[in-house]
Scaffold this motif. Sequence first.
Motif, PDB file in Angstrom:
ATOM      1  N   CYS A  40       0.730  -1.071  -0.054  1.00 45.14           N
ATOM      2  CA  CYS A  40      -0.020  -0.005   0.090  1.00 45.14           C
ATOM      3  C   CYS A  40       0.900   1.386  -0.116  1.00 45.14           C
ATOM      4  O   CYS A  40       2.109   1.124   0.466  1.00 45.14           O
ATOM      5  CB  CYS A  40      -1.070  -0.055   1.105  1.00 45.14           C
ATOM      6  SG  CYS A  40      -0.370   0.237   2.706  1.00 45.14           S
ATOM      7  N   CYS A  41       0.087   2.397  -0.318  1.00 46.49           N
ATOM      8  CA  CYS A  41       1.027   3.612  -0.447  1.00 46.49           C
ATOM      9  C   CYS A  41       1.563   4.135   0.820  1.00 46.49           C
ATOM     10  O   CYS A  41       0.656   4.178   1.664  1.00 46.49           O
ATOM     11  CB  CYS A  41       0.064   4.601  -1.333  1.00 46.49           C
ATOM     12  SG  CYS A  41       0.664   6.373  -1.409  1.00 46.49           S
ATOM     13  N   ARG A  42       2.656   4.633   1.034  1.00 50.43           N
ATOM     14  CA  ARG A  42       3.129   5.126   2.116  1.00 50.43           C
ATOM     15  C   ARG A  42       2.398   6.457   2.549  1.00 50.43           C
ATOM     16  O   ARG A  42       2.661   6.667   3.581  1.00 50.43           O
ATOM     17  CB  ARG A  42       4.662   5.138   2.297  1.00 50.43           C
ATOM     18  CG  ARG A  42       5.229   6.171   1.205  1.00 50.43           C
ATOM     19  CD  ARG A  42       6.775   5.984   1.469  1.00 50.43           C
ATOM     20  NE  ARG A  42       7.462   6.691   0.509  1.00 50.43           N
ATOM     21  CZ  ARG A  42       8.606   6.368  -0.251  1.00 50.43           C
ATOM     22  NH1 ARG A  42       9.065   5.051  -0.058  1.00 50.43           N
ATOM     23  NH2 ARG A  42       9.226   7.304  -0.757  1.00 50.43           N
ATOM     24  N   ILE A  43       2.052   7.116   1.571  1.00 52.23           N
ATOM     25  CA  ILE A  43       1.570   8.388   1.821  1.00 52.23           C
ATOM     26  C   ILE A  43      -0.158   8.260   2.050  1.00 52.23           C
ATOM     27  O   ILE A  43      -0.698   8.830   3.152  1.00 52.23           O
ATOM     28  CB  ILE A  43       1.983   9.504   0.613  1.00 52.23           C
ATOM     29  CG1 ILE A  43       3.321   9.647   0.539  1.00 52.23           C
ATOM     30  CG2 ILE A  43       0.995  10.553   0.980  1.00 52.23           C
ATOM     31  CD1 ILE A  43       3.662  10.543  -0.497  1.00 52.23           C
ATOM     32  N   CYS A  44      -0.781   7.695   1.149  1.00 51.99           N
ATOM     33  CA  CYS A  44      -2.200   7.998   1.338  1.00 51.99           C
ATOM     34  C   CYS A  44      -2.777   6.404   2.042  1.00 51.99           C
ATOM     35  O   CYS A  44      -3.968   6.262   2.403  1.00 51.99           O
ATOM     36  CB  CYS A  44      -3.053   7.879  -0.048  1.00 51.99           C
ATOM     37  SG  CYS A  44      -2.829   6.679  -1.167  1.00 51.99           S
ATOM     38  N   LEU A  45      -1.989   5.427   2.302  1.00 51.00           N
ATOM     39  CA  LEU A  45      -2.113   4.116   2.789  1.00 51.00           C
ATOM     40  C   LEU A  45      -3.164   3.329   1.890  1.00 51.00           C
ATOM     41  O   LEU A  45      -3.846   2.306   2.417  1.00 51.00           O
ATOM     42  CB  LEU A  45      -2.599   4.300   4.134  1.00 51.00           C
ATOM     43  CG  LEU A  45      -1.727   5.124   5.013  1.00 51.00           C
ATOM     44  CD1 LEU A  45      -2.426   5.278   6.553  1.00 51.00           C
ATOM     45  CD2 LEU A  45      -0.330   4.357   5.068  1.00 51.00           C
TER      46      LEU A  45
ATOM     47  N   VAL B 289       4.767   3.586  -3.112  1.00 47.53           N
ATOM     48  CA  VAL B 289       4.084   4.902  -3.112  1.00 47.53           C
ATOM     49  C   VAL B 289       3.509   5.089  -4.588  1.00 47.53           C
ATOM     50  O   VAL B 289       3.921   4.592  -5.398  1.00 47.53           O
ATOM     51  CB  VAL B 289       5.160   6.042  -2.776  1.00 47.53           C
ATOM     52  CG1 VAL B 289       6.185   6.105  -3.783  1.00 47.53           C
ATOM     53  CG2 VAL B 289       4.465   7.199  -2.665  1.00 47.53           C
ATOM     54  N   HIS B 290       2.279   5.586  -4.530  1.00 45.58           N
ATOM     55  CA  HIS B 290       1.598   6.159  -5.630  1.00 45.58           C
ATOM     56  C   HIS B 290       2.252   7.020  -6.484  1.00 45.58           C
ATOM     57  O   HIS B 290       2.952   7.968  -5.759  1.00 45.58           O
ATOM     58  CB  HIS B 290       0.057   6.553  -5.418  1.00 45.58           C
ATOM     59  CG  HIS B 290      -0.926   5.569  -5.017  1.00 45.58           C
ATOM     60  ND1 HIS B 290      -1.559   5.667  -3.903  1.00 45.58           N
ATOM     61  CD2 HIS B 290      -1.341   4.558  -5.527  1.00 45.58           C
ATOM     62  CE1 HIS B 290      -2.397   4.683  -3.873  1.00 45.58           C
ATOM     63  NE2 HIS B 290      -2.377   3.855  -4.998  1.00 45.58           N
ATOM     64  N   ARG B 291       2.457   6.999  -7.684  1.00 46.25           N
ATOM     65  CA  ARG B 291       3.116   8.020  -8.395  1.00 46.25           C
ATOM     66  C   ARG B 291       2.629   9.334  -8.276  1.00 46.25           C
ATOM     67  O   ARG B 291       3.299  10.516  -7.881  1.00 46.25           O
ATOM     68  CB  ARG B 291       3.139   7.594 -10.090  1.00 46.25           C
ATOM     69  CG  ARG B 291       3.857   8.370 -10.927  1.00 46.25           C
ATOM     70  CD  ARG B 291       4.023   7.910 -12.244  1.00 46.25           C
ATOM     71  NE  ARG B 291       4.590   6.648 -12.520  1.00 46.25           N
ATOM     72  CZ  ARG B 291       6.232   6.753 -12.421  1.00 46.25           C
ATOM     73  NH1 ARG B 291       6.855   8.003 -12.306  1.00 46.25           N
ATOM     74  NH2 ARG B 291       6.771   5.679 -12.376  1.00 46.25           N
ATOM     75  N   TYR B 292       1.409   9.317  -8.272  1.00 47.35           N
ATOM     76  CA  TYR B 292       0.621  10.639  -8.187  1.00 47.35           C
ATOM     77  C   TYR B 292       1.068  11.259  -6.774  1.00 47.35           C
ATOM     78  O   TYR B 292       1.201  12.371  -6.726  1.00 47.35           O
ATOM     79  CB  TYR B 292      -0.907  10.575  -8.388  1.00 47.35           C
ATOM     80  CG  TYR B 292      -1.653  11.951  -8.269  1.00 47.35           C
ATOM     81  CD1 TYR B 292      -1.681  12.917  -9.061  1.00 47.35           C
ATOM     82  CD2 TYR B 292      -2.394  12.359  -6.826  1.00 47.35           C
ATOM     83  CE1 TYR B 292      -2.397  13.721  -9.082  1.00 47.35           C
ATOM     84  CE2 TYR B 292      -2.917  13.327  -6.825  1.00 47.35           C
ATOM     85  CZ  TYR B 292      -3.109  14.258  -7.860  1.00 47.35           C
ATOM     86  OH  TYR B 292      -3.298  15.430  -7.304  1.00 47.35           O
ATOM     87  N   CYS B 293       0.831  10.224  -5.657  1.00 44.50           N
ATOM     88  CA  CYS B 293       0.982  10.930  -4.464  1.00 44.50           C
ATOM     89  C   CYS B 293       2.305  11.355  -4.415  1.00 44.50           C
ATOM     90  O   CYS B 293       2.731  12.458  -3.474  1.00 44.50           O
ATOM     91  CB  CYS B 293       0.906   9.744  -3.354  1.00 44.50           C
ATOM     92  SG  CYS B 293      -0.880   9.197  -3.192  1.00 44.50           S
ATOM     93  N   LEU B 294       3.482  10.744  -4.881  1.00 46.41           N
ATOM     94  CA  LEU B 294       5.053  11.138  -4.470  1.00 46.41           C
ATOM     95  C   LEU B 294       5.092  12.298  -5.510  1.00 46.41           C
ATOM     96  O   LEU B 294       5.744  13.151  -4.739  1.00 46.41           O
ATOM     97  CB  LEU B 294       5.542  10.008  -5.308  1.00 46.41           C
ATOM     98  CG  LEU B 294       7.269  10.256  -5.269  1.00 46.41           C
ATOM     99  CD1 LEU B 294       7.657  10.278  -3.826  1.00 46.41           C
ATOM    100  CD2 LEU B 294       8.088   9.262  -5.968  1.00 46.41           C
TER     101      LEU B 294
HETATM  102 ZN   LIG Z   1      -1.193   7.088  -2.485  1.00 46.91          ZN
END
Ligand SMILES: [Zn+2]
Length: 309
Positions: free
Chosen positions: A54-59, A82-87
Amino acid sequence: MQEPQRIHRDAGGYPAAAAETDPLLAHPPPPRSPAEIEDEEIEDEEIEAASAACCRICLESETEPGDELISPCMCKGTQQFVHRYCLDHWRSVKEGTAFSHCTTCKAQFHLRVECLEDNLCRKMMFRLFVARDVFLVFLAVQTVIAAIGGMAYLLDKDGQFRNSFSDGWEHILSNHPVPFYYCVGVVVFFVMVGFIGLIVQCSSFNTNDPCLAGCRNCCYGWGILDFPASIEACLALAVIFVIVFAILGVAYGFFAATVAVQRILQRHYHILTKRELTKEYVVEDLRGCYTPPKMDPEQEQRLRTLQLM
Ligand SMILES: [Zn+2]
Ligand SMILES: [Zn+2]
């Protein structure tokens, strides 16, 4: 027509029974060593980790085309993906080297340089954001002026103050209560800005500053002034006060407005430009195998100039 060959597989996935029945398979695969089994277990664990990634930013673990989960640095475990968008969002809003480095493990991302054509939409967004912020500041100032005007109206309910301006050119204003009290609001607002500006200026001086001594003397000088004997003199002094502070206020107001507009422009320009740059410098997915990046020196210099590296 040939009968389909039945191949029995053991747990390891090798055709065990086939070696006995098929003469072509004279050399059966050697039995697997414990190290191989261990390797496979680790591989299984990795597959499991990827499926639970799962994404470390949005989980979140959901992905969309173009917004896949990537592993761009040396972080492992729950921090790996991490999601590319979140990063990219994080890279555009965070100050410093977050644009080109992981903020957790400090590893530099592998950046792929993509050429982008000038994006008209982004420019429009920039103008829209700036216009919105400038309008909000303008609205706040107008609200303060209206509040002061309203207060002046309540204090001058019988219209005595307004009617004292009924002679000469001022009667144009005093005829209508709304523009009159609005003008009162504007004058009081600038007097207040001038007063606050002067206080801020005075308090920002160093105590040893000779300028402050002069300022202090000036303030004391006002204090030891003999109180004017007549009401006319008192009024004249008040008018001078108002005029001086109003002029100061206009100057400070102009200065503050310039600074505010500059800040608004810088903030939006910075964020939008960085957002654009995240699309230009695309972070590569390293799939958990981090190696030190090799970047084109020219591109590296550019990022350093922009203070993104
Ligand atoms: Zn994310
Ligand atoms: Zn990292």
